[in-house]
Motif scaffolding. Structure first.
Motif, PDB file in Angstrom:
ATOM      1  N   ALA A 208     -33.907 -36.806 -20.507  1.00  0.00           N
ATOM      2  CA  ALA A 208     -35.256 -36.716 -20.371  1.00  0.00           C
ATOM      3  C   ALA A 208     -35.772 -37.512 -21.393  1.00  0.00           C
ATOM      4  CB  ALA A 208     -36.064 -35.460 -20.309  1.00  0.00           C
ATOM      5  N   PHE A 209     -36.580 -38.661 -21.120  1.00  0.00           N
ATOM      6  CA  PHE A 209     -36.997 -39.777 -22.028  1.00  0.00           C
ATOM      7  C   PHE A 209     -38.275 -40.500 -21.433  1.00  0.00           C
ATOM      8  CE2 PHE A 209     -36.743 -44.047 -23.824  1.00  0.00           C
ATOM      9  CZ  PHE A 209     -37.005 -43.817 -25.244  1.00  0.00           C
ATOM     10  N   ALA A 210     -39.189 -40.721 -22.320  1.00  0.00           N
ATOM     11  CA  ALA A 210     -40.520 -41.443 -22.082  1.00  0.00           C
ATOM     12  C   ALA A 210     -40.798 -42.212 -23.181  1.00  0.00           C
ATOM     13  CB  ALA A 210     -41.492 -40.350 -21.519  1.00  0.00           C
ATOM     14  N   TYR A 211     -41.504 -43.210 -22.581  1.00  0.00           N
ATOM     15  CA  TYR A 211     -42.079 -44.197 -23.871  1.00  0.00           C
ATOM     16  C   TYR A 211     -43.423 -44.638 -23.444  1.00  0.00           C
ATOM     17  CZ  TYR A 211     -41.451 -47.531 -27.516  1.00  0.00           C
ATOM     18  OH  TYR A 211     -41.503 -48.325 -28.731  1.00  0.00           O
ATOM     19  N   THR A 212     -44.294 -44.529 -24.380  1.00  0.00           N
ATOM     20  CA  THR A 212     -45.588 -45.352 -24.228  1.00  0.00           C
ATOM     21  C   THR A 212     -45.912 -46.606 -25.326  1.00  0.00           C
ATOM     22  OG1 THR A 212     -46.521 -42.992 -23.891  1.00  0.00           O
ATOM     23  CG2 THR A 212     -48.032 -44.357 -24.770  1.00  0.00           C
ATOM     24  N   ASP A 213     -46.328 -47.339 -24.588  1.00  0.00           N
ATOM     25  CA  ASP A 213     -46.687 -48.769 -25.291  1.00  0.00           C
ATOM     26  C   ASP A 213     -48.326 -49.105 -24.895  1.00  0.00           C
ATOM     27  OD1 ASP A 213     -47.169 -51.099 -26.435  1.00  0.00           O
ATOM     28  OD2 ASP A 213     -45.254 -51.972 -25.934  1.00  0.00           O
ATOM     29  N   GLY A 214     -49.203 -48.631 -25.572  1.00  0.00           N
ATOM     30  CA  GLY A 214     -50.480 -48.653 -25.252  1.00  0.00           C
ATOM     31  C   GLY A 214     -50.913 -47.825 -23.934  1.00  0.00           C
ATOM     32  N   ARG A 215     -51.446 -48.719 -22.978  1.00  0.00           N
ATOM     33  CA  ARG A 215     -51.710 -48.156 -21.692  1.00  0.00           C
ATOM     34  C   ARG A 215     -50.549 -48.165 -20.756  1.00  0.00           C
ATOM     35  NH1 ARG A 215     -55.691 -50.640 -19.278  1.00  0.00           N
ATOM     36  NH2 ARG A 215     -55.764 -52.456 -20.598  1.00  0.00           N
ATOM     37  N   ILE A 216     -49.379 -48.575 -21.086  1.00  0.00           N
ATOM     38  CA  ILE A 216     -48.060 -48.459 -20.357  1.00  0.00           C
ATOM     39  C   ILE A 216     -47.322 -47.226 -20.635  1.00  0.00           C
ATOM     40  CG2 ILE A 216     -46.132 -49.709 -19.371  1.00  0.00           C
ATOM     41  CD1 ILE A 216     -48.747 -51.033 -18.512  1.00  0.00           C
ATOM     42  N   VAL A 217     -47.010 -46.400 -19.685  1.00  0.00           N
ATOM     43  CA  VAL A 217     -46.171 -45.010 -19.889  1.00  0.00           C
ATOM     44  C   VAL A 217     -44.829 -45.124 -18.845  1.00  0.00           C
ATOM     45  CG1 VAL A 217     -46.058 -42.767 -20.252  1.00  0.00           C
ATOM     46  CG2 VAL A 217     -48.132 -43.906 -20.838  1.00  0.00           C
ATOM     47  N   THR A 218     -44.040 -44.973 -19.363  1.00  0.00           N
ATOM     48  CA  THR A 218     -42.610 -45.266 -18.572  1.00  0.00           C
ATOM     49  C   THR A 218     -41.689 -44.238 -19.114  1.00  0.00           C
ATOM     50  OG1 THR A 218     -41.769 -46.863 -20.003  1.00  0.00           O
ATOM     51  CG2 THR A 218     -42.783 -47.622 -17.943  1.00  0.00           C
ATOM     52  N   GLY A 219     -40.993 -43.664 -17.815  1.00  0.00           N
ATOM     53  CA  GLY A 219     -39.850 -42.588 -18.206  1.00  0.00           C
ATOM     54  C   GLY A 219     -38.766 -43.217 -17.425  1.00  0.00           C
ATOM     55  N   ALA A 220     -37.581 -42.469 -17.857  1.00  0.00           N
ATOM     56  CA  ALA A 220     -36.202 -42.983 -17.529  1.00  0.00           C
ATOM     57  C   ALA A 220     -35.474 -42.680 -16.229  1.00  0.00           C
ATOM     58  CB  ALA A 220     -35.318 -42.680 -18.725  1.00  0.00           C
ATOM     59  N   ASN A 221     -35.701 -41.426 -15.653  1.00  0.00           N
ATOM     60  CA  ASN A 221     -34.806 -40.938 -14.671  1.00  0.00           C
ATOM     61  C   ASN A 221     -35.779 -39.588 -14.053  1.00  0.00           C
ATOM     62  OD1 ASN A 221     -34.672 -38.791 -16.793  1.00  0.00           O
ATOM     63  ND2 ASN A 221     -32.871 -39.981 -17.579  1.00  0.00           N
ATOM     64  N   PRO A 222     -35.037 -39.074 -13.163  1.00  0.00           N
ATOM     65  CA  PRO A 222     -35.670 -37.841 -12.550  1.00  0.00           C
ATOM     66  C   PRO A 222     -36.037 -36.455 -13.400  1.00  0.00           C
ATOM     67  CG  PRO A 222     -33.908 -38.515 -11.204  1.00  0.00           C
ATOM     68  CD  PRO A 222     -33.716 -39.230 -12.341  1.00  0.00           C
ATOM     69  N   ALA A 223     -35.151 -36.615 -14.538  1.00  0.00           N
ATOM     70  CA  ALA A 223     -35.303 -35.499 -15.524  1.00  0.00           C
ATOM     71  C   ALA A 223     -36.718 -35.873 -16.414  1.00  0.00           C
ATOM     72  CB  ALA A 223     -34.084 -35.144 -16.429  1.00  0.00           C
ATOM     73  N   SER A 224     -37.212 -36.919 -16.355  1.00  0.00           N
ATOM     74  CA  SER A 224     -38.227 -37.609 -17.186  1.00  0.00           C
ATOM     75  C   SER A 224     -39.731 -37.455 -16.408  1.00  0.00           C
ATOM     76  CB  SER A 224     -38.006 -38.998 -17.559  1.00  0.00           C
ATOM     77  OG  SER A 224     -36.715 -38.965 -18.067  1.00  0.00           O
ATOM     78  N   ALA A 225     -39.526 -37.162 -15.163  1.00  0.00           N
ATOM     79  CA  ALA A 225     -40.826 -37.172 -14.526  1.00  0.00           C
ATOM     80  C   ALA A 225     -41.985 -36.313 -15.103  1.00  0.00           C
ATOM     81  CB  ALA A 225     -40.635 -36.493 -12.975  1.00  0.00           C
ATOM     82  N   GLU A 226     -41.776 -35.232 -15.539  1.00  0.00           N
ATOM     83  CA  GLU A 226     -42.650 -34.317 -16.098  1.00  0.00           C
ATOM     84  C   GLU A 226     -42.962 -34.903 -17.447  1.00  0.00           C
ATOM     85  OE1 GLU A 226     -43.375 -29.712 -17.703  1.00  0.00           O
ATOM     86  OE2 GLU A 226     -41.726 -30.009 -16.060  1.00  0.00           O
TER      87      GLU A 226
END
Length: 239
Positions: A208-226
């Motif tokens: 599970a992994f997510a990354y925020t850069d300003g107003r762009i927010v992304t996640g890596a895989n199904p475990a990261s959706a939440e």
């Protein structure tokens, strides 16, 4: 004035054989359901949209190891708020972009097929981001939509940004990289690079992994959706 506290979750309308016995990919259920739950818990109104107003569920996402019992009950209950909205998906022509403050691209491998050409969804996200000052978020293969979400200069909104998404290593581990190549579609890592973004890999393909850069927010895989959805809410609340 802050953007409206309303989220629009995009789902893929594509499907194609992907798995060993010919089972098809489509929308990965929890990658739409978990963000839906997060947004509702954060007092967002939530709508769902696909490029064609149709969807097919990904085969793998309906298997027990990927769809916990609690989620299955919601998914199989056609009167649940989530399933009712999935079964009555909006099309881009039904959407007024300025009613939303957060755009979230859910995924499934099928996103690689239709998101790159999903002009309706891309236009909504671009307007919401550029004109509305809102948040644009994507998880897993949802990042396939970014190359077509353009700013006023004609560049992707992730140009110069840091993003994550499903790893090419993960595609190799799943044994589906050749199939993706046969679709003539780039991996998420390649799409990010082509868009002028810096790709940030999760510790492992399935972590599970997510990354925020300003107003762009992304996640890596199904475990990261939440966690991606939760981070998108945090970014929204800072606006």
């Amino acid at each position: 004035m802050a953007p409206p506290r309303r989220a629009l979750i995009a789902v893929t309308s594509a499907h194609a054989p992907l798995y060993p016995k010919g089972q098809e990919t489509g929308v990965f259920i929890t990658e739409a359901l978990h963000p839906f739950n997060v947004f509702r818990a954060a007092n967002f109104e939530v709508d769902l949209v696909s490029e064609t107003g149709t969807y097919q569920a990904d085969w793998l996402s309906q298997q027990a190891e990927w769809l916990p019992e609690e989620d299955r009950k919601v998914w199989e209950d056609h009167s649940s708020e989530f399933r009712a909205k999935m079964d009555n998906l909006m099309k881009p022509s039904d959407v007024q972009w300025d009613r939303y403050g957060l755009f979230f691209a859910s995924a499934g491998h099928a996103s690689l097929i239709d998101y790159p050409d999903a002009k309706g969804l891309q236009k909504i996200a671009a307007k919401l981001y550029e004109d509305g000052g809102g948040i644009v978020s994507a998880v897993c293969h949802g990042g396939a939509i970014f190359p077509g979400i353009l700013n006023a200069q004609g560049k992707s909104i992730i140009s110069g940004k840091k993003v994550t998404g499903f790893t090419t290593k993960g595609e190799e581990e799943e044994g589906v990289l050749d199939t993706i190549k046969s679709w003539n579609r780039p991996t998420i890592e390649a799409a990010a690079k082509d868009s002028g973004a810096t790709y940030i890999a999760p510790p492992g393909p399935w972590d599970a992994f997510a990354y925020t850069d300003g107003r762009i927010v992304t996640g890596a895989n199904p475990a990261s959706a939440e966690i991606t959805a939760k981070d998108a809410v945090k970014a929204f609340d800072k606006l």
